[in-house]
Structures are given as C-alpha cells and as structure tokens.
Write an enzyme that holds these catalytic residues in place. Structure first.
Site, PDB file in Angstrom:
ATOM      1  N   ARG A  70       0.825  -1.221   0.000  1.00  0.00           N
ATOM      2  CA  ARG A  70       0.000   0.000   0.000  1.00  0.00           C
ATOM      3  C   ARG A  70       0.852   1.261   0.000  1.00  0.00           C
ATOM      4  O   ARG A  70       0.409   2.320  -0.436  1.00  0.00           O
ATOM      5  CB  ARG A  70      -0.981  -0.034   1.179  1.00  0.00           C
ATOM      6  CG  ARG A  70      -2.127  -0.996   0.938  1.00  0.00           C
ATOM      7  CD  ARG A  70      -2.855  -1.346   2.207  1.00  0.00           C
ATOM      8  NE  ARG A  70      -2.279  -2.519   2.848  1.00  0.00           N
ATOM      9  CZ  ARG A  70      -2.508  -2.869   4.101  1.00  0.00           C
ATOM     10  NH1 ARG A  70      -3.259  -2.134   4.856  1.00  0.00           N
ATOM     11  NH2 ARG A  70      -1.951  -3.965   4.591  1.00  0.00           N
ATOM     12  N   GLU A 107       6.826 -12.385  13.444  1.00  0.00           N
ATOM     13  CA  GLU A 107       6.444 -13.013  14.709  1.00  0.00           C
ATOM     14  C   GLU A 107       6.803 -14.505  14.733  1.00  0.00           C
ATOM     15  O   GLU A 107       7.326 -15.015  15.708  1.00  0.00           O
ATOM     16  CB  GLU A 107       4.941 -12.805  14.935  1.00  0.00           C
ATOM     17  CG  GLU A 107       4.549 -12.925  16.382  1.00  0.00           C
ATOM     18  CD  GLU A 107       3.101 -12.514  16.599  1.00  0.00           C
ATOM     19  OE1 GLU A 107       2.444 -12.070  15.643  1.00  0.00           O
ATOM     20  OE2 GLU A 107       2.641 -12.665  17.742  1.00  0.00           O
TER      21      GLU A 107
HETATM   22  O1  PRP Z   1       4.286  -2.000  11.748  1.00  0.00           O
HETATM   23  P1  PRP Z   1       4.074  -3.419  11.337  1.00  0.00           P
HETATM   24  O2  PRP Z   1       3.599  -4.290  12.473  1.00  0.00           O
HETATM   25  O3  PRP Z   1       5.244  -4.001  10.626  1.00  0.00           O
HETATM   26  O4  PRP Z   1       2.832  -3.432  10.339  1.00  0.00           O
HETATM   27  C1  PRP Z   1       2.683  -2.471   9.332  1.00  0.00           C
HETATM   28  C2  PRP Z   1       2.701  -3.111   7.965  1.00  0.00           C
HETATM   29  O5  PRP Z   1       1.563  -4.003   7.840  1.00  0.00           O
HETATM   30  C3  PRP Z   1       0.870  -3.692   6.650  1.00  0.00           C
HETATM   31  O6  PRP Z   1       1.404  -4.360   5.558  1.00  0.00           O
HETATM   32  P2  PRP Z   1       1.107  -5.903   5.303  1.00  0.00           P
HETATM   33  O7  PRP Z   1       2.048  -6.738   6.088  1.00  0.00           O
HETATM   34  O8  PRP Z   1      -0.366  -6.144   5.526  1.00  0.00           O
HETATM   35  O9  PRP Z   1       1.514  -6.076   3.782  1.00  0.00           O
HETATM   36  P3  PRP Z   1       0.878  -5.498   2.415  1.00  0.00           P
HETATM   37  O10 PRP Z   1       0.912  -3.980   2.493  1.00  0.00           O
HETATM   38  O11 PRP Z   1       1.804  -6.034   1.391  1.00  0.00           O
HETATM   39  O12 PRP Z   1      -0.521  -6.000   2.306  1.00  0.00           O
HETATM   40  C4  PRP Z   1       1.099  -2.199   6.478  1.00  0.00           C
HETATM   41  O13 PRP Z   1       0.873  -1.801   5.133  1.00  0.00           O
HETATM   42  C5  PRP Z   1       2.532  -2.039   6.905  1.00  0.00           C
HETATM   43  O14 PRP Z   1       3.443  -2.263   5.830  1.00  0.00           O
HETATM   44  N1  ADE Z   2      -4.583  -3.003  12.132  1.00  0.00           N
HETATM   45  C1  ADE Z   2      -4.044  -2.976  10.903  1.00  0.00           C
HETATM   46  N2  ADE Z   2      -4.747  -2.488   9.869  1.00  0.00           N
HETATM   47  C2  ADE Z   2      -4.212  -2.455   8.625  1.00  0.00           C
HETATM   48  N3  ADE Z   2      -2.984  -2.918   8.335  1.00  0.00           N
HETATM   49  C3  ADE Z   2      -2.246  -3.413   9.352  1.00  0.00           C
HETATM   50  N4  ADE Z   2      -0.997  -3.911   9.388  1.00  0.00           N
HETATM   51  C4  ADE Z   2      -0.717  -4.278  10.655  1.00  0.00           C
HETATM   52  N5  ADE Z   2      -1.756  -4.031  11.466  1.00  0.00           N
HETATM   53  C5  ADE Z   2      -2.734  -3.480  10.664  1.00  0.00           C
END
Ligand code: PRP
Ligand code: ADE
Length: 181
Positions: A70, A107
C-alpha cells in the site's frame, strides 16, 4: 490547494478510513486505506495532505522509498509533490537487477526485503513511506535495508499510526503520522 491545515484535513480523512474487526485474524481491527481511494473526494483530500506536507519539507529529501504494497500508492504521490524519484521496497525475488537485501524476523518466521541499487547511493537523503505503522517491524527492517545502500534515511511518513503498539520506541528517525488510533 485548500487553505485548511493538515491537521484539519487529516480529521476529515479519518472519516474515509473503514475499520474491519477480526480481519485478517481474530482480534485484529483492520484499518483499510483503500476506502479512501474508492471516493474521489477522499483521494483528493489524501493527495492534498501529501502535497501540503511536501511543501513543508521541500529540499530535505532526494528520494522516496515506498513499502510494499500500500505504500506504493502513497510514495508515488509524495515523490511527485517533492519532485524526486521513488523506489519500491519489496519482498525477495520481485525486483530485477542489482539489489540490497535484508533478512528480518516476523512473529513466527523470517523474511527478506530488497531494494534496487540504481537510485540509492551513498549520502542520498531518503524519506520512507507506508500506509500504516503498527509494531514498526516493517519500517524498522526497511530503514536497516536502506542504510545498507549507504543512503541516509531522514524521516518516515505514515498515514495511520496505531499508537498503543509503541513502534516509535524502536525507530530512531522522526516519524510523521497524520491519523492516530
Ligand atoms: O508496523 P508493522 O507491524 O510491521 O505493520 C505495518 C505493515 O503491515 C501492513 O502491511 P502488510 O504486512 O499487511 O503487507 P501489504 O501492504 O503487502 O498487504 C502495512 O501496510 C505495513 O506495511
Ligand atoms: N490493524 C491494521 N490495519 C491495517 N494494516 C495493518 N498492518 C498491521 N496491522 C494493521
């Protein structure tokens, strides 16, 4: 551009964020930025916030690094407003050419992030951008990866921050967030 403050715009932007309980796992309240993109008014507002912020920090950044997936949507807009190039940070095996790599711990598992080396060079001032800051694991790993290229990571920008998870404790650069939960 509108004359309202970034803070006032961000309050309105918050109303465009849709929240989904128990997605993708029980206990997670998922904050979905895509709902902003599904409304032209929401998208214009988001774009205006990034434009105003780019005006505030103009001249301090040489490159935007945008985090999969994103973050790509936001990094492109931000780079256009800053008039600098943008580069994607992606999971292993998706970027051709010379890349820097960093293995990091999730994790329950390990993963590898990569970034192409064409634009990132010693001393480049990089802004890293993503949609959401939760635990900070993704941002922390991305900063370490970008530093391996010799770049100086000067600040992070996220649209949403989950404040209770205290990601700021593990991140050693300034973080700008527009919406807090
Ligand atoms: O601070 P954190 O605990 O690391 O989480 C934040 C990350 O989680 C989500 O991505 P996601 O892992 O869902 O991947 P995506 O954007 O590729 O769907 C979000 O877009 C961040 O990149
Ligand atoms: N609560 C949340 N909503 C959307 N993206 C996430 N990535 C990690 N935690 C999330």
């Amino acid at each position: 551009m509108s004359t309202t403050s970034i803070e006032d715009d961000a309050l309105v932007l918050k109303s465009y964020i849709k929240s989904y309980p128990d997605f993708p796992l029980p206990g997670i309240l998922f904050r979905d930025i895509f709902n902003v993109f599904q409304n032209t008014d929401g998208l214009k507002l988001l774009n205006n916030i990034l434009k105003k912020y780019a005006t505030e920090i103009a001249g301090t950044v040489d490159c935007v690094a945008m985090l999969e997936a994103r973050g790509f949507l936001l990094g492109t807009l931000m780079a256009l407003h800053l008039n600098v190039p943008c580069v994607p940070v992606r999971k292993k095996g998706k970027l051709p050419g010379k890349v820097a790599q960093l293995e990091y711990s999730l994790e329950y598992a390990k993963d590898v992030l990569e970034v192409q080396l064409d634009v990132l060079k010693e001393g480049k001032k990089v802004l890293v951008i993503d949609d959401l800051l939760a635990t900070g694991g993704t941002l922390d790993a991305s900063i370490q990866l970008l530093r391996k290229t010799g770049a100086e990571v000067v600040q992070a920008v996220v649209i949403m921050e989950l404040v209770d998870l205290e990601a700021r404790k593990k991140i050693d650069i300034p973080i700008k967030s527009f919406i807090q939960y």
